[in-house]
Design an enzyme around this catalytic site. Structure first.
Site, PDB file in Angstrom:
ATOM      1  N   LYS A 183       4.012  -1.896   5.306  1.00 54.56           N
ATOM      2  CA  LYS A 183       3.718  -3.312   5.568  1.00 54.56           C
ATOM      3  C   LYS A 183       3.234  -4.016   4.298  1.00 54.56           C
ATOM      4  CE  LYS A 183       0.591  -2.308   8.653  1.00 54.56           C
ATOM      5  NZ  LYS A 183       0.604  -0.831   8.436  1.00 54.56           N
TER       6      LYS A 183
ATOM      7  N   ARG B 168      -5.010  -5.770  15.408  1.00 55.59           N
ATOM      8  CA  ARG B 168      -4.908  -4.339  15.671  1.00 55.59           C
ATOM      9  C   ARG B 168      -5.376  -3.973  17.074  1.00 55.59           C
ATOM     10  NH1 ARG B 168      -5.263  -2.522   9.816  1.00 55.59           N
ATOM     11  NH2 ARG B 168      -5.170  -0.255   9.806  1.00 55.59           N
TER      12      ARG B 168
ATOM     13  N   ARG C  52       0.125   8.222  -1.523  1.00 54.09           N
ATOM     14  CA  ARG C  52      -0.011   6.817  -1.943  1.00 54.09           C
ATOM     15  C   ARG C  52      -1.037   6.670  -3.071  1.00 54.09           C
ATOM     16  NH1 ARG C  52      -1.162   2.228   2.438  1.00 54.09           N
ATOM     17  NH2 ARG C  52      -2.950   3.502   2.996  1.00 54.09           N
TER      18      ARG C  52
ATOM     19  N   ARG D  41      -6.765   5.930  -2.211  1.00 52.43           N
ATOM     20  CA  ARG D  41      -7.749   5.461  -1.237  1.00 52.43           C
ATOM     21  C   ARG D  41      -8.487   6.645  -0.646  1.00 52.43           C
ATOM     22  NH1 ARG D  41      -4.817   1.122   2.608  1.00 52.43           N
ATOM     23  NH2 ARG D  41      -6.152   2.208   4.101  1.00 52.43           N
TER      24      ARG D  41
ATOM     25  N   ARG E 101      -6.510   7.976  11.764  1.00 55.44           N
ATOM     26  CA  ARG E 101      -6.028   6.581  11.761  1.00 55.44           C
ATOM     27  C   ARG E 101      -4.758   6.440  12.595  1.00 55.44           C
ATOM     28  NH1 ARG E 101      -5.501   6.155   5.709  1.00 55.44           N
ATOM     29  NH2 ARG E 101      -4.504   4.134   6.062  1.00 55.44           N
TER      30      ARG E 101
END
Ligand code: ADP
Ligand code: AMP
Length: 219
Positions: free
Chosen positions: A15, A87, A126, A159, A170
């Site tokens: 996203k 969310r 990532r 992160r 998550r």
């Protein structure tokens, strides 16, 4: 064309990557609630200090905190992409009420669909730029110079919530609390599914094509 879009989908679906590309192409704002929260954590604001424990645990920050933050941040409602919000159903309803007050309905909600294992591979590999929030991947989307942001040269970081353990948490929070939004927006008739498992450029092309079809129908 002025568009107001929600990018909906699980963590790691791409996203943020696509929001940055599409927002700059359309000259509209990108509002990523995760980025705003991380900025507050870095700056040590009361909001950041409050949010950090939820983020570290892979849980959602309480709705009232998030809704208040979006109301403050959404400056230019003529065109935007929101990514990572809403969310929960409560957030979606509050967002609808806000958009109604501003008389700025959503153009569309794009649902990013990606197989689960690919999400895990994307998140655990990532690297992000702490200055401009652009996302890279060790294998799928490496920076031109190892360890440096293509756009500003800042050293990339991982992160702290992209560990396998927090990613697993998550994803289950997404399944429990966010997937009801798929039906919510489908009923409203403005949900468009995107084959987000494909390469970055293919996903961008699919989004641009969906948006130009919407423009063609006057939506
Ligand atoms: P989200 O904002 O949905 O959490 P990101 O845009 O940060 O996801 O992307 C998650 C990771 O996957 C990043 O490492 C990014 O470089 C990588 N990525 C994004 N889109 C793709 C894609 N289409 N194919 C492979 N990897 C991708
Ligand atoms: P993201 O950058 O979208 O992956 O979000 C990182 C973390 O920020 C999430 O795991 C949540 O703890 C928090 N967060 C971001 N957006 C929201 C939201 N809309 N509602 C609640 N928590 C959020």
């Amino acid at each position: 064309m002025s568009v107001r879009l929600v990018f909906l989908g699980p963590p790691g679906a791409g996203k943020g990557t696509q929001a940055q590309l599409i927002a700059s192409q359309y000259g509209i704002d990108q509002l990523a609630t995760g980025d705003i929260l991380r900025r507050n954590v870095r700056q040590g604001t009361p909001l950041g200090m409050d949010a950090k424990r939820y983020m570290d645990a892979g849980e959602l920050v309480p709705d009232d905190v998030i809704i208040g933050m979006v109301e403050r941040e959404l400056q230019d409602a003529s065109g935007f992409i929101v990514d990572g919000f809403p969310r929960t159903l409560a957030q979606a309803e509050a967002f609808d009420a806000l958009l109604e007050r501003m008389a700025t309905p959503l153009t569309a909600v794009l649902l990013f669909e990606v197989p689960r294992q690919q999400l895990v591979d994307r998140l655990t590999g990532r690297w992000i730029c702490p200055a401009d929030q652009s996302s890279y991947h060790l294998v799928f989307s490496p920076p031109r110079v190892t360890g440096e942001c293509d756009l500003c040269g800042t050293p990339l970081v991982q992160r702290s919530d992209d560990t396998l353990e927090t990613v697993t948490k998550r994803l289950s929070v997404y399944d429990e609390q966010t997937t009801p939004l798929i039906e919510y927006y489908r009923r409203k008739g403005n949900l468009i599914a995107i084959h987000a498992e494909r390469a970055v450029s293919d996903v961008t092309a699919e989004i641009l094509s969906a948006l130009s079809q919407l423009a063609g129908t006057g939506a």
